[in-house]
Motif scaffolding. Structure first.
Motif, mmCIF file in Angstrom:
data_model
loop_
_atom_site.group_PDB
_atom_site.id
_atom_site.type_symbol
_atom_site.label_atom_id
_atom_site.label_comp_id
_atom_site.label_asym_id
_atom_site.label_seq_id
_atom_site.Cartn_x
_atom_site.Cartn_y
_atom_site.Cartn_z
ATOM 1 N N TRP A 11 7.787 -9.038 4.046
ATOM 2 C CA TRP A 11 6.769 -8.151 4.635
ATOM 3 C C TRP A 11 5.632 -8.917 5.297
ATOM 4 O O TRP A 11 4.762 -8.302 5.919
ATOM 5 N N HIS A 52 13.984 -3.579 8.579
ATOM 6 C CA HIS A 52 12.658 -3.422 8.009
ATOM 7 C C HIS A 52 12.208 -1.968 8.129
ATOM 8 O O HIS A 52 12.330 -1.354 9.194
ATOM 9 N N LEU A 81 15.603 -8.550 2.974
ATOM 10 C CA LEU A 81 15.648 -7.120 2.674
ATOM 11 C C LEU A 81 17.065 -6.602 2.478
ATOM 12 O O LEU A 81 17.256 -5.483 2.003
ATOM 13 N N ARG A 127 13.413 -7.844 -5.610
ATOM 14 C CA ARG A 127 12.708 -8.602 -4.569
ATOM 15 C C ARG A 127 11.228 -8.753 -4.900
ATOM 16 O O ARG A 127 10.589 -9.727 -4.495
ATOM 17 N N ASN A 128 10.660 -7.790 -5.621
ATOM 18 C CA ASN A 128 9.262 -7.905 -6.041
ATOM 19 C C ASN A 128 9.064 -9.002 -7.078
ATOM 20 O O ASN A 128 7.951 -9.542 -7.215
ATOM 21 N N ALA A 137 9.790 -10.154 -1.639
ATOM 22 C CA ALA A 137 9.242 -8.991 -0.951
ATOM 23 C C ALA A 137 8.030 -9.375 -0.113
ATOM 24 O O ALA A 137 7.899 -8.959 1.048
ATOM 25 N N THR A 197 17.584 -5.394 -4.925
ATOM 26 C CA THR A 197 16.871 -4.117 -4.874
ATOM 27 C C THR A 197 15.390 -4.401 -4.666
ATOM 28 O O THR A 197 14.928 -5.535 -4.814
ATOM 29 N N ALA A 198 14.638 -3.361 -4.350
ATOM 30 C CA ALA A 198 13.198 -3.549 -4.146
ATOM 31 C C ALA A 198 12.541 -4.127 -5.391
ATOM 32 O O ALA A 198 11.664 -4.996 -5.299
ATOM 33 N N GLN A 199 12.959 -3.664 -6.569
ATOM 34 C CA GLN A 199 12.361 -4.151 -7.810
ATOM 35 C C GLN A 199 12.636 -5.642 -8.016
ATOM 36 O O GLN A 199 11.744 -6.403 -8.418
#
Length: 340
Positions: free
Chosen positions: A78, A335, A94, A102-103, A74, A98-100
């Protein structure tokens, strides 16, 4: 899950002293822990490398970019330098997971993810990648997600990463350290085709640690690039076919091209000869189709009956043409900050 010891290290030399057979480095653990839970991977020691301070993202002296191995996916997608100079890479990252996830997932770990072949995860099924010599259940079986290029009689699994497809197109370099010193590996040489050793995914030695990735300067491609991912659902799903495409245009004439495929082989699939066919040609569907045919030369369907992946060959061809057409019109990103 099998018993194991856990050690946290604060510097690279200390981590390398613990490297070797039976040891696995862990950063985000988004793939490793899943595989340990189902007993596909059974390390005897986990070495936590999150304290190694390998998360910097910075310009290089030659105008390229250095991505720390421990920078999270992530944070990489970014990062202003990635977004400005390598939008293809940001879009690919991206598109994955999922966002979680990728974090949590690290850049180095992304390179080392294992195939999502269902037979690899099923310890009751024969799998040469998990247990060499046991056979390949996917050959002649359910193979919708499997390889059409570079497969062997021992394995038809695919590499699942989105990020790696963009890294292949951009010509990245992987930098590693071991007790023997440092070395750099061209991205094209990092992942292996299965051959008769499908259990060996990369050219990384047991005692080597990925410390960084570098990207060459690529500003000529940032205005005309796209990462196109085709999957069975828009939410968290791995690709059936993905395409990283980038063009350097002089009007409607192609000066240079980068093209890589994902989810069609044991590694991201790139052929500079196919890219060369585009150089000096007009940016038209006819030119794109010739490059697609060259990139897919030797593609063979796998599986049997309704489980066959024969559909992936025409799907990949159409995806290549569409990705190049989209790139011609201008960079397309996914993005959130680029949304209208």
């Amino acid at each position: 899950m099998n018993p194991f010891t856990f050690v946290a290290c604060r510097d690279v030399p200390a981590a390398l002293q613990l490297a070797g057979e039976g040891t696995r480095f862990i950063a985000g653990g988004t793939n490793l822990i899943d595989l340990m839970k189902v007993r596909v991977m059974r390390p005897t020691r986990l070495v936590d490398i999150n304290g190694l301070r390998l998360d910097a993202i910075e310009r290089t002296a030659d105008g390229g970019l250095r991505l720390g191995a421990l920078a999270r996916n992530a944070a990489t997608a970014w990062h202003p330098l990635v977004r400005e100079h390598y939008p293809l890479l940001a879009s690919a990252i991206l598109s994955g997971a999922t966002a979680q996830i990728r974090n949590m997932a690290s850049n180095g770990g992304n390179l080392l993810q294992h195939t999502r072949c269902c037979y690899f995860y099923d310890t009751a099924a024969p799998c040469n990648k998990r247990e060499p010599g046991s056979g390949c259940s996917a050959i002649g079986g359910l193979a919708r997600q499997h390889a059409i290029l570079g497969a062997s009689e021992h394995c038809i699994a695919t590499h699942p990463s989105d990020m790696c497809v963009a890294l292949a197109a951009l010509g990245a370099t992987v930098h590693v350290q071991s007790p023997r010193g440092e070395r750099s590996i061209a991205f094209a040489d990092f992942h292996r085709l299965p051959g008769d050793r499908p259990d060996v995914d990369t050219t990384l030695a047991d005692d080597e640690l990925i410390v960084a990735l570098t990207l060459p300067a690529a500003d000529e491609f940032r205005a005309h690039s796209v990462y196109l991912k085709l999957r069975e659902r828009l939410s968290y799903a791995f690709a059936l076919v993905s395409v990283a495409a980038a063009l350097d245009l002089d009007g409607n004439t192609i000066r240079a091209a980068r093209l890589a495929l994902g989810s069609v082989a044991h590694k991201p699939w790139r052929d500079p000869a196919a890219e060369a066919l585009l150089v000096g040609q007009p940016a038209t569907d006819a030119s794109f189709a010739r490059a697609a045919d060259a990139l897919l030369q030797g593609a063979v369907p796998q599986g049997a009956g309704e489980g066959s992946n024969a559909f992936k060959i025409p799907l990949a061809r159409r995806a290549i043409v569409r990705a190049l057409a989209l790139a011609t019109a201008g960079t397309v990103t996914n993005h959130p900050e680029d949304a209208p």
